[in-house]
Design an enzyme around this catalytic site. Structure first.
Site, PDB file in Angstrom:
ATOM      1  N   VAL A 147       4.569   1.007   1.418  1.00 19.61           N
ATOM      2  CA  VAL A 147       4.800  -0.163   2.265  1.00 19.61           C
ATOM      3  C   VAL A 147       4.964  -1.395   1.382  1.00 19.61           C
ATOM      4  CG1 VAL A 147       3.890  -1.595   4.134  1.00 19.61           C
ATOM      5  CG2 VAL A 147       3.430   0.876   4.096  1.00 19.61           C
ATOM      6  N   ASP A 181      -4.159  10.620  13.221  1.00 17.40           N
ATOM      7  CA  ASP A 181      -4.554  10.016  11.936  1.00 17.40           C
ATOM      8  C   ASP A 181      -5.231   8.663  12.173  1.00 17.40           C
ATOM      9  OD1 ASP A 181      -4.888  10.142   9.217  1.00 17.40           O
ATOM     10  OD2 ASP A 181      -2.915   9.349   8.726  1.00 17.40           O
ATOM     11  N   LYS A 225       8.128  -0.011   5.508  1.00 16.08           N
ATOM     12  CA  LYS A 225       7.630   1.299   5.063  1.00 16.08           C
ATOM     13  C   LYS A 225       8.820   2.142   4.630  1.00 16.08           C
ATOM     14  CE  LYS A 225       4.988   5.289   6.763  1.00 16.08           C
ATOM     15  NZ  LYS A 225       4.310   5.851   7.946  1.00 16.08           N
ATOM     16  N   PHE A 266       3.508   9.532   3.336  1.00 18.18           N
ATOM     17  CA  PHE A 266       4.939   9.716   3.500  1.00 18.18           C
ATOM     18  C   PHE A 266       5.767   8.587   2.902  1.00 18.18           C
ATOM     19  CE2 PHE A 266       3.097  11.959   7.242  1.00 18.18           C
ATOM     20  CZ  PHE A 266       3.372  13.235   6.793  1.00 18.18           C
ATOM     21  N   GLY A 267       5.131   7.622   2.260  1.00 18.58           N
ATOM     22  CA  GLY A 267       5.929   6.556   1.676  1.00 18.58           C
ATOM     23  C   GLY A 267       5.096   5.384   1.221  1.00 18.58           C
ATOM     24  N   GLY A 299       0.831  -1.204   0.000  1.00 16.75           N
ATOM     25  CA  GLY A 299       0.000   0.000   0.000  1.00 16.75           C
ATOM     26  C   GLY A 299       0.861   1.246   0.000  1.00 16.75           C
ATOM     27  N   GLN A 300       0.193   2.392  -0.123  1.00 15.19           N
ATOM     28  CA  GLN A 300       0.888   3.670  -0.148  1.00 15.19           C
ATOM     29  C   GLN A 300       0.249   4.619   0.850  1.00 15.19           C
ATOM     30  OE1 GLN A 300       0.898   5.141  -4.166  1.00 15.19           O
ATOM     31  NE2 GLN A 300       2.678   3.915  -4.735  1.00 15.19           N
ATOM     32  N   GLY A 301       1.092   5.494   1.404  1.00 11.31           N
ATOM     33  CA  GLY A 301       0.608   6.505   2.340  1.00 11.31           C
ATOM     34  C   GLY A 301       1.135   7.869   1.964  1.00 11.31           C
TER      35      GLY A 301
END
Length: 610
Positions: free
Chosen positions: A311, A423, A325, A308-309, A304-306
């Site tokens: 995973v 968050d 991550k 700040f980066g 997945g993506q967030g």
């Protein structure tokens, strides 16, 4: 800044190169001479062998210095002109001609030459068989026969007569006209060899008269030229300083900018190093970036993506799987998200918080290694009750909700420092094999002292839909740990509603916000979910009431996480309905409702720990 540099630096470079070329022209093509008493030589002339070719307009303007230091212009293969003086403003020079005697008409064939005689004469050639009359008569208009001896044939002699002369008294009655010479130097009639010589191209008369100097354009095959000033001595350096000044100023600015970036990056790296030294006692494993590549099999499987980066799934061994991550390598955040997450995770040891296995701080590469949770995020299991394939069941959902609440309560009260997550959302709640929830992603977290909870913030942080109102506007109150409570309440309502936005009635196509839809159902004593065999629908009602308490607009009206846990662990029968959070009078009604005082606690005014 980058756009400005993209266009300005090339222009300044061209400007500087042009100025340097001009100064180089003045240095290498500066005025010179063959001797002390010889005329000054400058453009369009040059002294061959002393100055570069581009100092002259073309090769026809090449001058030579004799071993006796006289200045010579080669007009043709057989004619030399000894230059006596040069007037650049009129483009005229006085020369003394040297040419072989006996063949005058061949010597002055200047076809293609840029030079012409300032005063020329025309001659007519005659081939004469009677010579006595010429010999005994003094005719000054007749050129000596020896000048054309190359044309003589036995019994005849060639003479030349000026075009302007009368032929009446001349002894040419027994002569035959053989040729006309239209342009010869007037010196052939004056019995000397000094004459005026002029040139027409390049036309630099006006430039010279105005105190300028012509210069040929470099890299120009058409021999084009332009007029420029004639700086000498200190004025040359003033010209150079005037051009170099702005260029150097810009250069210093650019260098300062990149030095600032380098210093900032170095400062951040030093900050990372000190931070890692402070927390090495917690002993998370440290990996190099090469290790991270090996663990993730060159970042093969993305989870997945967030913000700040990204995973990736990885393996420490055949038995141990991890989630890695990899943080974005940007200077905008100065690496604060890495420090936030490291500082937070090194202090947390709780069953409902994801466990940090290790980290990577290799140069400017940053990565965090977590335990791998095979069931992924709660987001994957948020579904309405009528979707039997994805619905987990109310009992399991209550256990997940209770586990998340205990994890948040631990962050707020169970650590040495109070940790505010900022968050909380289904995407950041991970599930292990047994569906035990674990809170993850602490990139936005804030730490403050244990007896304080109001945080000063300059910008909103979190995910839209889960951000508390006070984070956007201080009119609702101060930012505190109650902001996490609001996000948790939205998570509970999403677990109940399955992210569904339902119509008010079948005849009305307008839609309402689903937390408000849930509140309306509860207030009207209607069922909020479909009855499923074996499922206790009362759990859904309890989760809904707790969620609505958590999303009250004003932070002071929300319960603490400790109170939330007590409500979730109870049977839910005695839970009172909260004020309507969607009504402008909800704040006033809260203070008038009985039984809610136990949920409201005064907040301690605090400051954030950086």
């Amino acid at each position: 800044m980058a756009v400005w540099l993209k266009y300005c630096i090339p222009l300044l470079s061209l400007w500087l190169l042009s100025t340097v070329a001009e100064i180089r022209f003045h240095e290498q093509c500066k005025e010179s001479s063959c001797g002390i008493h010889e005329p000054p030589i400058r453009f369009p002339f040059r002294i061959k062998g002393r100055q570069p070719e581009w100092c002259a307009y073309n090769s026809s303007f090449d001058l030579h210095c004799t071993y006796t230091n006289h200045t010579v212009l080669q007009l043709s293969p057989s004619v030399k002109a000894f230059v006596k003086s040069i007037d650049y403003s009129t483009q005229l020079m006085n020369v003394s001609l040297s040419y072989p005697q006996g063949c005058l008409q061949k010597s002055f064939n200047f076809s293609g030459s840029p030079f012409g005689f300032n005063h020329d004469v025309g001659l007519v050639l005659f081939n004469c068989s009677v010579i006595t009359s010429y010999t005994n008569t003094d005719h000054s208009d007749i050129i000596a026969p020896g000048n054309f001896s190359c044309l003589n044939v036995p019994g005849f002699q060639v003479i030349a007569v000026d075009f302007s002369s009368s032929l009446v008294d001349m002894p040419v009655l027994s002569c035959t006209r053989i040729q006309s010479l239209l342009s010869l130097p007037d010196s052939v009639l004056l019995n000397n060899n000094v004459t005026g010589l002029s040139w027409f191209q390049p036309d630099c008369k006006n430039c010279e008269r105005n105190g300028g100097q012509c210069k040929i354009k470099e890299n120009n095959t058409k021999h084009e030229f332009h007029c420029m000033g004639t700086p000498t001595g200190s004025s040359k350096w003033k010209l150079l300083a005037g051009i170099l000044g702005p260029f150097l100023l810009v250069s210093v600015g650019v260098i300062a900018y990149y030095l600032y970036i380098a210093v900032t990056e170095t400062r951040n790296y030093t900050r990372f190093r000190r931070f890692l030294e402070d927390y090495k006692a917690d002993k998370p494993a440290r990996y190099s970036f090469a290790d991270i590549k090996r663990i993730t099999n060159q970042f093969k499987e993305e989870l997945g993506q967030g913000a700040f980066g990204t995973v990736f799934k990885g393996k420490l061994s055949n038995e141990i799987q991890v989630a890695v991550k990899v943080l974005l390598n940007t200077s905008t955040g100065n690496g604060q998200e890495f420090i936030n997450e490291m500082e937070t995770m090194c202090q947390i040891h709780h069953v409902n918080v994801a466990r940090l296995v290790g980290f990577c701080a290799d140069g400017f590469n940053r990565a965090l290694v977590y335990e791998f949770l095979p069931n992924g995020s709660l987001q994957n299991f948020i579904s309405s009750a009528d979707n039997k394939d994805a619905f987990l069941g109310w009992e399991k959902l209550q256990n997940i909700a209770l586990g998340v609440a205990k994890g948040i309560e631990y962050l707020h009260q169970g650590c040495d420092k109070r940790i505010l997550h900022f968050d909380i959302k289904p995407h950041n709640v991970l599930l292990d094999n047994n569906f035990i929830p674990k809170i993850s992603d602490f990139g936005l977290a804030k730490l403050c002292s244990k007896d304080q909870s109001i945080v000063s913030m300059t910008t909103a942080r979190g995910t839209l839909g889960y951000i508390a109102p006070e984070v956007f506007s201080r009119n609702f109150g101060s930012v505190s740990y109650k902001s996490d409570v609001y996000s948790y309440g939205m998570l509970l309502l999403e677990m109940v509603g399955g992210r569904k936005v339902t119509g008010v009635s079948t005849e009305n196509s307008n839609h309402v916000y689903y937390p408000q839809w849930i509140y309306n159902l509860l207030e009207n004593n209607e069922d909020i979910t479909i009855h499923i065999e074996g499922e206790d629908a009362r759990v859904a009602k309890k989760l809904s009431i707790v969620g609505l308490w958590c999303i009250q607009w004003h932070p002071i009206n929300r319960p603490t996480m400790k109170a939330v846990i007590q409500m979730l662990e109870g049977d839910g029968e005695n839970l009172e309905m909260p004020p309507n959070p969607f009504s402008s009078t909800s704040a006033a009604s809260t203070s008038n409702r009985g039984g809610t005082g136990r949920l409201i606690q005064e907040l301690d005014v605090i400051s954030e720990i950086e």
